[in-house]
Every structure is written in structure tokens, then in C-alpha cells.
Scaffold this motif. Sequence first.
Motif, mmCIF file in Angstrom:
data_model
loop_
_atom_site.group_PDB
_atom_site.id
_atom_site.type_symbol
_atom_site.label_atom_id
_atom_site.label_comp_id
_atom_site.label_asym_id
_atom_site.label_seq_id
_atom_site.Cartn_x
_atom_site.Cartn_y
_atom_site.Cartn_z
ATOM 1 N N SER A 1 39.516 42.198 45.472
ATOM 2 C CA SER A 1 38.956 43.411 44.862
ATOM 3 C C SER A 1 39.706 43.836 43.617
ATOM 4 O O SER A 1 39.178 44.615 42.816
ATOM 5 C CB SER A 1 38.957 44.563 45.867
ATOM 6 O OG SER A 1 40.284 44.879 46.265
ATOM 7 N N ASN A 2 40.955 43.350 43.448
ATOM 8 C CA ASN A 2 41.712 43.743 42.255
ATOM 9 C C ASN A 2 42.920 42.830 42.111
ATOM 10 O O ASN A 2 43.181 41.965 42.944
ATOM 11 C CB ASN A 2 42.145 45.205 42.326
ATOM 12 C CG ASN A 2 42.223 45.846 40.945
ATOM 13 O OD1 ASN A 2 42.357 45.152 39.930
ATOM 14 N ND2 ASN A 2 42.128 47.169 40.887
ATOM 15 N N PHE A 3 43.634 43.039 41.011
ATOM 16 C CA PHE A 3 44.820 42.239 40.716
ATOM 17 C C PHE A 3 45.792 42.241 41.902
ATOM 18 O O PHE A 3 45.879 43.222 42.641
ATOM 19 C CB PHE A 3 45.523 42.789 39.476
ATOM 20 C CG PHE A 3 44.747 42.594 38.204
ATOM 21 C CD1 PHE A 3 44.945 41.464 37.435
ATOM 22 C CD2 PHE A 3 43.810 43.531 37.792
ATOM 23 C CE1 PHE A 3 44.213 41.267 36.259
ATOM 24 C CE2 PHE A 3 43.086 43.348 36.621
ATOM 25 C CZ PHE A 3 43.290 42.202 35.857
ATOM 26 N N GLY A 4 46.486 41.120 42.044
ATOM 27 C CA GLY A 4 47.470 41.010 43.109
ATOM 28 C C GLY A 4 46.900 40.518 44.406
ATOM 29 O O GLY A 4 47.565 40.600 45.457
ATOM 30 N N GLY A 5 45.667 40.014 44.391
ATOM 31 C CA GLY A 5 45.079 39.468 45.604
ATOM 32 C C GLY A 5 44.719 40.501 46.645
ATOM 33 O O GLY A 5 44.765 40.221 47.851
ATOM 34 N N LEU A 6 44.340 41.705 46.210
ATOM 35 C CA LEU A 6 43.964 42.747 47.169
ATOM 36 C C LEU A 6 42.718 42.320 47.949
ATOM 37 O O LEU A 6 41.834 41.649 47.417
ATOM 38 C CB LEU A 6 43.711 44.065 46.451
ATOM 39 C CG LEU A 6 44.926 44.703 45.749
ATOM 40 C CD1 LEU A 6 44.531 46.041 45.152
ATOM 41 C CD2 LEU A 6 46.094 44.865 46.710
ATOM 42 N N PRO A 7 42.611 42.714 49.210
ATOM 43 C CA PRO A 7 41.452 42.319 50.022
ATOM 44 C C PRO A 7 40.145 42.778 49.380
ATOM 45 O O PRO A 7 40.090 43.843 48.743
ATOM 46 C CB PRO A 7 41.697 43.024 51.359
ATOM 47 C CG PRO A 7 43.164 43.298 51.396
ATOM 48 C CD PRO A 7 43.575 43.541 49.976
ATOM 49 N N PRO A 8 39.082 41.988 49.559
ATOM 50 C CA PRO A 8 37.801 42.406 48.984
ATOM 51 C C PRO A 8 37.273 43.654 49.662
ATOM 52 O O PRO A 8 37.563 43.927 50.828
ATOM 53 C CB PRO A 8 36.895 41.203 49.252
ATOM 54 C CG PRO A 8 37.522 40.505 50.412
ATOM 55 C CD PRO A 8 38.996 40.711 50.264
ATOM 56 N N ALA A 9 36.493 44.424 48.909
ATOM 57 C CA ALA A 9 35.837 45.601 49.456
ATOM 58 C C ALA A 9 34.620 45.168 50.272
ATOM 59 O O ALA A 9 34.083 44.065 50.100
ATOM 60 C CB ALA A 9 35.412 46.526 48.324
ATOM 61 N N ASP A 10 34.181 46.056 51.160
ATOM 62 C CA ASP A 10 33.055 45.719 52.016
ATOM 63 C C ASP A 10 31.803 45.431 51.197
ATOM 64 O O ASP A 10 31.008 44.550 51.543
ATOM 65 C CB ASP A 10 32.791 46.859 52.996
ATOM 66 C CG ASP A 10 31.710 46.494 54.010
ATOM 67 O OD1 ASP A 10 31.897 45.505 54.741
ATOM 68 O OD2 ASP A 10 30.673 47.186 54.049
ATOM 69 N N GLY A 11 31.617 46.151 50.091
ATOM 70 C CA GLY A 11 30.438 45.940 49.262
ATOM 71 C C GLY A 11 30.402 44.588 48.576
ATOM 72 O O GLY A 11 29.374 44.193 48.027
ATOM 73 N N GLN A 12 31.523 43.857 48.610
ATOM 74 C CA GLN A 12 31.601 42.546 47.975
ATOM 75 C C GLN A 12 31.410 41.396 48.960
ATOM 76 O O GLN A 12 31.558 40.235 48.589
ATOM 77 C CB GLN A 12 32.969 42.408 47.284
ATOM 78 C CG GLN A 12 33.181 43.433 46.173
ATOM 79 C CD GLN A 12 34.644 43.540 45.740
ATOM 80 O OE1 GLN A 12 35.557 43.303 46.536
ATOM 81 N NE2 GLN A 12 34.864 43.924 44.488
#
Length: 448
Positions: free
Chosen positions: A160-171
Amino acid sequence: MPIFAKQVLTPEGWRNDVRIEIAGGRILSLTPDTQPEPGDERHAILIAGMPNLHSHAFQRAMAGLTERPSAGNDNFWSWRDVMYRFTFAFEPEDIEAVAAFLYVEMLESGFTRVGEFHYLHHDRDGRAYANIAELGSRIASASTETGIALTLLPVFYAHSNFGGLPPADGQRRFVNDLDSYARLLDASRTLVSALPGSVVGIAPHSLRAATGDEIRALLSMSPEGPVHIHAAEQVKEIEDSIAYSGRRPVEWLLDEAGADGRWCFIHATHMTDAETIAMAKRGVVAGLCPVTEANLGDGFFAAGTFIDAGGAFGIGTDSNVLIGVADELRQLEYSQRLLHRARNVLSRDGRTTGRSIFERAVAGGGRALGSTSAIAAGMPADFVSLRLVFDLGFEGDTVLDSFLFGRGMAVDCVWVHGLKQVDGGRHVRREAIETRYQQAMQAMLSRI
């Protein structure tokens, strides 16, 4: 059937009274300063087909449905939230119906190849279909039905964003890990292998959605061919990139990913002059989508600086809110006029503005999509005839200026691989494809 045209724009410039013979989907011969023969199909003006280097087909279904202001500051990010919600309305057959109608519109406007930046992969719950490339197969089917040439760019989207953050549910319909993406890429190559002139590239969605290590792994999966990525579209993206890595997105891609002539940076809106020049010198194609960039309020690309540094660009329709070769190129030039408060900003080498930006977009778009579009012997028979809306005797570069800026010319016929897909300004299968599109839209709107 041989084609005879009074004026043809070739790589060497305009040629008059040209007879073109086609065989096996390619231009067999091109003879200028000649006479038509009995049975030749006659046209006034022929120009090369335009590559469309960046499309999200499913977003065509949203056109006109995102213009209601949201609470607070309405911007790209609020539009993205609406787009995420809209993705859950699609069944596989809807993807195919929407893509087919979109490709009809592209062909009717003078695009002959589409670079489909395809990132809607999975079912509504985020699980892969039994065929991991099910939705990609729907894109390929739409290409086959309409006759548009296809460069398929399956998108890697993991975070979901820089640094390998977990994806959001909408994705969740977008997301793959490296193993599942490798299977998706292999399946994509198989499903388009039978399509004439098809190309498969890779597309890490952005530095938000793919880490540096993941991008390097993707490059090892595809050591040749196109590499497309969204880069520097929004100011927030720049700020987040600097906060995470200390570097701007384009700076990072040039330094750490080794971006070169097979890469295409989509948008590249917010760059320093140093980045703009370095990108041009490295040979990275700028993938510009002026209508969408205006619709989303992205900002202005430094086109003059980029061109003067030797940069190549192409055009795409991105969110597909409006489909038109002339619309994209006109918006590109007009954006620069507004930015610099000047006229004919992108004209170069003594050519008129229309000729200059048209030829650059054809060449750059072809490079970005792993293809070539040119009316010359040996080239794919992908070209467009223009009809004179007003017969004012225009010749040469004035033809393109009138097409892009004056509406004195309109698309008449379009050939892809030597087959006429548009005749009299209308796709030969428009009626059935449009009916299916309308039915799909009604079904989707009932689910939202």
C-alpha cells in the motif's frame, strides 16, 4: 487490396500519389509519384497508427461517474478511493465487454496498439481464479475481437505504500507475491502468443506498491522487453519517497533500478530539472496521459526541457475518461502553453506543432510498447486514413495541424496488420460490441 493515397506521411516525410501493397499483415511495397491501378482502394491522406502506451481498461466504465466533489479536499487520492470501490462491481465478462468497447473507441480515434497496464487480477474476495490470468485472458479476447494490437503489461502490486506496507483491503483484487506473479506472467505470455504482433512486458505498479528488491526480482523474470511503472505522479508520492529512502522516485529508479531505454515512466509529472534531463539521457520513455492528468489534477510535465535533452515520449489514455489521439496531443501542447504562457511550445526542427508532436508520440509510443509504427516497406500495415471535414486544400503538415487543432480532418479508416477495422469512421463490429457494453454497464451499476 492495394491502397492508393494522394498524401502519405512516411518516415522520410510527406509523399504524394503513393501506392501501397500489403502482404501477410505488412507493407510489401510503397511507391510514390505513381498512378492508381484498377481496383485500388483510394484515400486522400494516410498517417501512421498511434500507439496508446498506457490504458486501464476497466476504468472506462467509470467515465463521467467521478465528477461529484467529495467531502474535504477532492484530489487524486479521493478519486482513487472511488476507483477501488468500483473494482468490486466487475465480473470477468464485464471486463471483456468494457475493454472491447474501449478498444473500439481507440481504433476509431486512430490508435492501433494499446499498452494495457493490467492490474485487476483476482476475484472479489482477493483469491486467484482457477486460471490466474483469467482477467488478462479477457483483455486478450477484447483485443482479438476488435483487432487492436496488444502489448500486455501484467502489473505487480503487493503493498500500500513505501517500505513494503501491507496492502489495503480495497486493493485485494490487485495483489500478488513474487511466486504468484511469476505464474501470472507465464500465463500471460501463453495467452497472447497467438495474437499477431503481441508483446508482453512487466509493470511494477509503482514504488509504493513494489519494493526495490521485488523490482529487481521482476527484472530477472523478464530480462528483455518493456518495463512500465507509475512514477512521480503526485507530490505526496515524492514526499513519501523522500521520507522513506531519502530519494525522489525517479532519482531512485535511475540510480538503483538501472532504468534505461526499455523502461517507460508513466506520468513523471513532478521532477527536478536534473531528473528530467537524466531520464532523457538514459533513454527512458515518458508515458504521458494529458487528458487523465488534467482530469485528476496531477500537474504539468516539463515537456520542453525533456525534449531538448533528447527525451522520447508517447501518449496514453490511462483512466480512459476520454478517448482520442487528437485530444491527448492537443491537451499536451495546451498544457505547455498554459504553463509557459506561450504558443507552439513543443514545435521543433522547423516543423509545425502538429507534425512535431505527432511524430514524436508515434516513435516514443512504439519504443515503449516494443513495436514500430511507420508507413514504410517491411513495417506492420498499421495506419489511418483521414477524411477532409472541410476540403480547404490542406497539404503536408497543415493536415496534421488541422487534425489536432482545427477539427478539419477526421479519422476515416483504420488498418491493423493489414485488416481494415474501422471504415467510414466506425468500427466494423461496433454495434454488437456496444450492445454488450451497455448490458455490462447496467449490470455493474446495479451492484455498486
